[in-house]
Scaffold this active site. Structure first.
Site, short mmCIF file in Angstrom:
data_model
loop_
_atom_site.label_atom_id
_atom_site.label_comp_id
_atom_site.label_asym_id
_atom_site.label_seq_id
_atom_site.Cartn_x
_atom_site.Cartn_y
_atom_site.Cartn_z
N HIS A 23 -30.42 -6.02 25.03
CA HIS A 23 -29.30 -6.72 25.66
C HIS A 23 -29.54 -8.22 25.58
O HIS A 23 -30.66 -8.66 25.83
CB HIS A 23 -29.20 -6.31 27.14
CG HIS A 23 -28.15 -7.08 27.88
ND1 HIS A 23 -26.82 -6.77 27.78
CD2 HIS A 23 -28.25 -8.16 28.70
CE1 HIS A 23 -26.13 -7.61 28.52
NE2 HIS A 23 -26.97 -8.46 29.10
N ALA A 65 -5.42 -3.99 -7.17
CA ALA A 65 -6.59 -3.36 -6.54
C ALA A 65 -6.23 -1.91 -6.26
O ALA A 65 -6.29 -1.44 -5.13
CB ALA A 65 -6.97 -4.12 -5.28
N GLU A 77 0.86 -1.19 0.00
CA GLU A 77 0.00 0.00 0.00
C GLU A 77 0.89 1.23 0.00
O GLU A 77 1.79 1.34 0.81
CB GLU A 77 -0.90 -0.04 1.26
CG GLU A 77 -1.62 1.27 1.59
CD GLU A 77 -2.55 1.75 0.50
OE1 GLU A 77 -3.45 1.00 0.12
OE2 GLU A 77 -2.36 2.89 0.01
#
Ligand code: FAD
Lengths: 465, 330
Positions: A444, A268, A202
């Site tokens: 929850h 990519a 990258e």
């Protein structure tokens, strides 16, 4: 023969087919011209098949943890070809679904490649035959393809784009992924989980560079732990196929050059719009660096001519294409009270492991825009459901405007966050403040409780940390 | 919630909060959201926003300290100023390696300049008018007056060309009051006095201290006042009231040899005068080439407030005072 319509949509991807449905809903006589497969990249070569692949790699990952959950199985194995086949089947099923939707909504589907001969006039070529089609309004939704650079070109066998990476015949042993945006990282994650040695190069100094920096750091940590090699701040200077392998010349952050051998490489490094074969100059439509230039209403500047989705520029996301499709259709039909495209309301998701999802401004961008911010964080380790699931790594982060309590951005990494982010998306669209989010009762035990806690934490009120 | 809005108003929580913080009755705001819902954008469009994100609870902008930046705070023009002052397009850092630059974080003055001038350029339809003025008579009068000036003590002065320009502007503003105005969404404010801002360059930015009611002040007073304001500006000692507001501004880059330039209007002003260097240029007079000291000035005008012919009349008045400076004494 010339067919005429109120609106013609060029391209049957998520942008195009959604625009067409909305047009017919609004009473416009509408056609879609598609040269390949209805559903575009998204259904055939993008979002959907990759998610099918990643589901398989997720199951493989869980198979390695069977003991932890009280199971025993000998010798789990996978059949790579079957994994690919499943992904293709999923894509085919959805592509057929889109054809059905076109019928249901009375959208005329024209097979063939469209090209402008003048504003509002198209020539359609199909299997050597040509026909003419005209419309008062035209929506260009021709999408995009993988970007290549002069020194980085795919060859379809050793050097792949996402297309080949999605239908590989075998698992490469050593895989190079160039670019760490969503597409690169999803493939890196898929192949790494199945056992390839994966190296990601990258140019920016962090992975997933559009995400909040803190999230990028956490993602990098997780990927390294999984055994990926990350070369950040580095660039691939040359790629050379050599028989059965690819040799890559990589310039490291410190300027040193390193040569490495791989079995396959995936490009990519972004995408580029499908503009070349449209003869846009015949209609007077402008492009800039591979994309059609539009304003916030998807207008090209040529009356009645709109562009949406990937061909009209970043962010390259299917839901952005669909939203623009609806906007363009409603604009054409003269619907009142429309709001222009607001990029800060488009969520972004990456379905790697762990997943990453975000909406709105990163902390750094919020500060750069002049906001005084309040930042909240809640780690997965503090959440009961995360621990019960066995996924206790991750973070939910919120960024509020300290003065108004506007939720400027939200950033998450961890299990299922791509399914959670819409909650913050709704909050942003409804312009909820921290008070409304605090007053909401979250069920929850769920992962969503972390979204509540990350809001509370921004105001020093977190309960479970 | 505001006492006025007792009926049910369809508005987003964020819109309600911002309206309450800024003392706006949300019932008065037209909604543009789904089903006419009032959203943040509607509220922001309905009120002149505060000078800076982070100062919302401050009761009045006049209390802003000097670190708020130089430009008038009271009527910062555009709602989305903060966003739009951010660079359009990708972060410039993407184009360079870290080693190739030093990063200088913005101070509040830089942010304020970026924010307000971006908003000004975006929202104000600027147009520009340019004129040449002969300075010879003014230079002579200035030399005569300076020769007569006491050299020491409180009455001492040394007039600069700029002092004459301040005075000429003030008188032209009174003569052509359309220019001495401020734009608001509902009305023009026509000012009764000429409060002339003079842009002063600082090491760390730019500030525009104001010579208030300059039309009634003598040249020596103006001269002393400008010098004092500039000195204190450089020492960061100005009070907000000394640089906020004003009805007009002058930006003079003549001392750098700049011949002609265009300046950006600072709201609440409706115009700004860019002053170039006075220099000897050949002029044609009565068919013969002669020499004269010429100064080019360029007026940036807010087309919402006044139109081209008015701007031109103002420049004619200004030129008249400059070229026949005794008329300023009348
Ligand atoms: C590997 C991969 C993974 C992705 N994952 C995601 C994801 O998880 N989430 C997400 O939101 N996005 C994802 N994307 C991006 C997403 O696929 C695109 O943003 C989306 O498909 C853009 O839609 P579109 O309608 O603009 O164009 P496309 O989907 O590209 O469709 C354009 C269509 O136009 C047709 N066409 C082109 N030119 C002509 C012509 N002249 N005449 C007739 N037809 C023409 C093409 O054949 C194509 O069918 C992914 C992309 C890739 C490559």
């Amino acid at each position: 023969m010339t067919q005429s319509f109120d609106t013609i949509v060029i391209g049957g991807g998520p942008g195009g087919y959604v625009a067409a449905i909305r047009c017919t809903q609004l009473g416009l006589k509408t056609a879609v011209i598609e040269r390949e497969n209805m559903g575009g990249i998204c259904l055939n070569w993008g979002c959907i098949p990759t998610k099918a692949l990643l589901r398989s790699s997720e199951i493989w990952h869980l198979l390695h943890r069977l003991k932890e959950f009280g199971f025993e199985a000998d010798n789990p194995r996978f059949n790579f070809g079957a994994i690919i086949q499943r992904s293709r089947k999923v894509a085919a099923q959805l592509s057929n679904g889109v054809k059905f939707l076109m019928k249901k909504h009375k959208v005329t589907v024209i097979d063939g490649e469209a090209k402008f001969s003048a504003p509002g006039q198209l020539t359609v070529t199909h299997k050597g035959a040509t026909a003419q089609a005209t419309a008062k309004s035209i929506i260009i939704a021709t999408g995009a393809r993988a970007r290549e650079l002069p020194h980085l070109k795919a060859d379809g066998t050793l050097i792949w784009t996402y297309r080949e990476a999605m239908v590989a015949e075998a698992l490469p042993k050593r895989l190079l992924v160039i670019g760490s945006g969503a597409i690169g990282i999803e493939f890196a994650s898929f192949y790494r989980t199945l056992g390839s040695e994966v190296t990601v190069v990258e140019v920016m100094d962090r992975v997933l560079p559009v995400e909040d920096e803190e999230i990028s750091q956490l993602a990098a940590k997780a990927f390294i732990k999984q055994g990926m090699t990350l070369m950040l701040g580095a660039s691939v200077e040359a790629l050379e196929p050599k028989g059965q392998t690819v040799s890559a010349r990589i310039k490291l952050k410190d300027g040193k050059i390193e040569n490495q051998e791989f079995d396959r490489a995936i490009l990519a490094i972004g995408i580029t719009g499908n503009t070349e074969t449209l003869a846009l100059d015949k209609a007077g439509i402008k492009t800039d660096r591979g994309h059609i230039v539009i304003n916030e209403w998807c207008e090209t500047g040529v009356p009645g001519h709109y562009a949406i989705g990937d061909v009209a520029g970043a962010p390259w996301l299917a839901h952005k294409a669909m939203h623009e499709g609806v906007l363009a259709a409603e604009r054409i039909a003269g619907v009142k009270g429309l709001h222009p495209m607001d990029v800060s309301k488009i969520p972004g998701c990456t379905y790697c492991w762990p997943q990453v999802a975000s909406v709105g401004l990163t902390e750094a961008k919020a500060k750069a825009a002049g906001h005084k911010v309040k930042v909240g964080r809640f780690p997965f380790i503090g959440n009961g459901k995360a621990i019960a699931l066995g996924d206790s790594e991750g973070l939910v982060k919120t960024v509020f405007d300290a003065d108004t309590g506007e939720l400027l951005g939200a950033h998450m990494i961890g299990a299922e966050v791509t399914e959670l982010i819409q909650g913050y998306g709704i909050a942003r669209t409804l312009e909820a403040t921290e008070a409304d989010l605090m007053a909401t009762i979250f069920p929850h035990p769920t992962l969503s409780e972390m979204m509540h806690e990350a809001v509370l934490d921004a105001y020093g009120k977190a309960l479970h940390i | 919630m505001n006492a006025i809005s007792t009926g049910r108003v369809f508005a987003s929580p964020l819109a309600r909060r911002i309206a309450a913080q800024r003392g706006l009755d949300i019932a008065q705001v037209t909604g543009s959201g789904p089903g006419g819902r009032v959203v943040k954008l509607d509220v922001e469009n309905a009120i002149p926003p505060l000078p800076k994100a982070g100062e919302v609870s401050r009761p009045h902008p006049k209390e802003a300290g000097m670190t708020e930046g130089s430009l008038p705070a009271a009527t910062a023009p555009a709602p989305k100023a903060a966003e739009s002052a951010a660079a359009p397009g990708p972060d410039a850092r993407l184009y360079f390696t870290k080693e190739a630059y030093t990063e200088i974080p913005h101070d509040s003055m830089r942010k304020s300049i970026a924010k307000r001038l971006t908003a000004s350029k975006r929202d104000i339809p600027h147009y520009y008018l340019q004129i040449d003025c002969e300075l010879d008579a003014l230079m002579k009068l200035r030399a005569d007056l300076n020769a007569k000036a006491p050299k020491d003590g409180p009455a001492a002065f040394k007039l600069s060309v700029n002092d004459f320009i301040v005075k000429a502007c003030a008188l032209a503003l009174i003569r052509v009051p359309e220019v001495n105005s401020s734009w608001t969404e509902t009305a023009l404010l026509r000012h009764k006095h000429a409060d002339v801002g003079v842009a002063v360059a600082l090491d760390f930015g730019l500030i525009t201290p104001i010579v208030a009611k300059a039309e009634g002040k003598g040249l020596a007073d103006i001269s002393r006042e400008v010098k004092d304001l500039a000195d204190r500006a450089k020492a960061k000692k100005l009070k907000p009231s000394e640089f906020e507001g004003g009805t007009f501004a002058i930006s003079n880059l003549g001392m750098f040899g700049i011949k002609d330039f265009t300046a950006v209007i600072n709201p609440p002003h409706a115009a700004i005068l860019a002053v170039g260097a006075g220099e000897q240029r050949p002029v044609v007079k009565n068919g013969a080439v002669a020499q004269a000291t010429i100064m080019t000035v360029r007026l940036s005008c807010d087309h919402r407030v006044f139109d081209g012919a008015t701007g031109a009349r103002w420049l004619q008045a200004f030129k008249g005072f400059i070229e026949d400076p005794l008329t300023m004494m009348l």
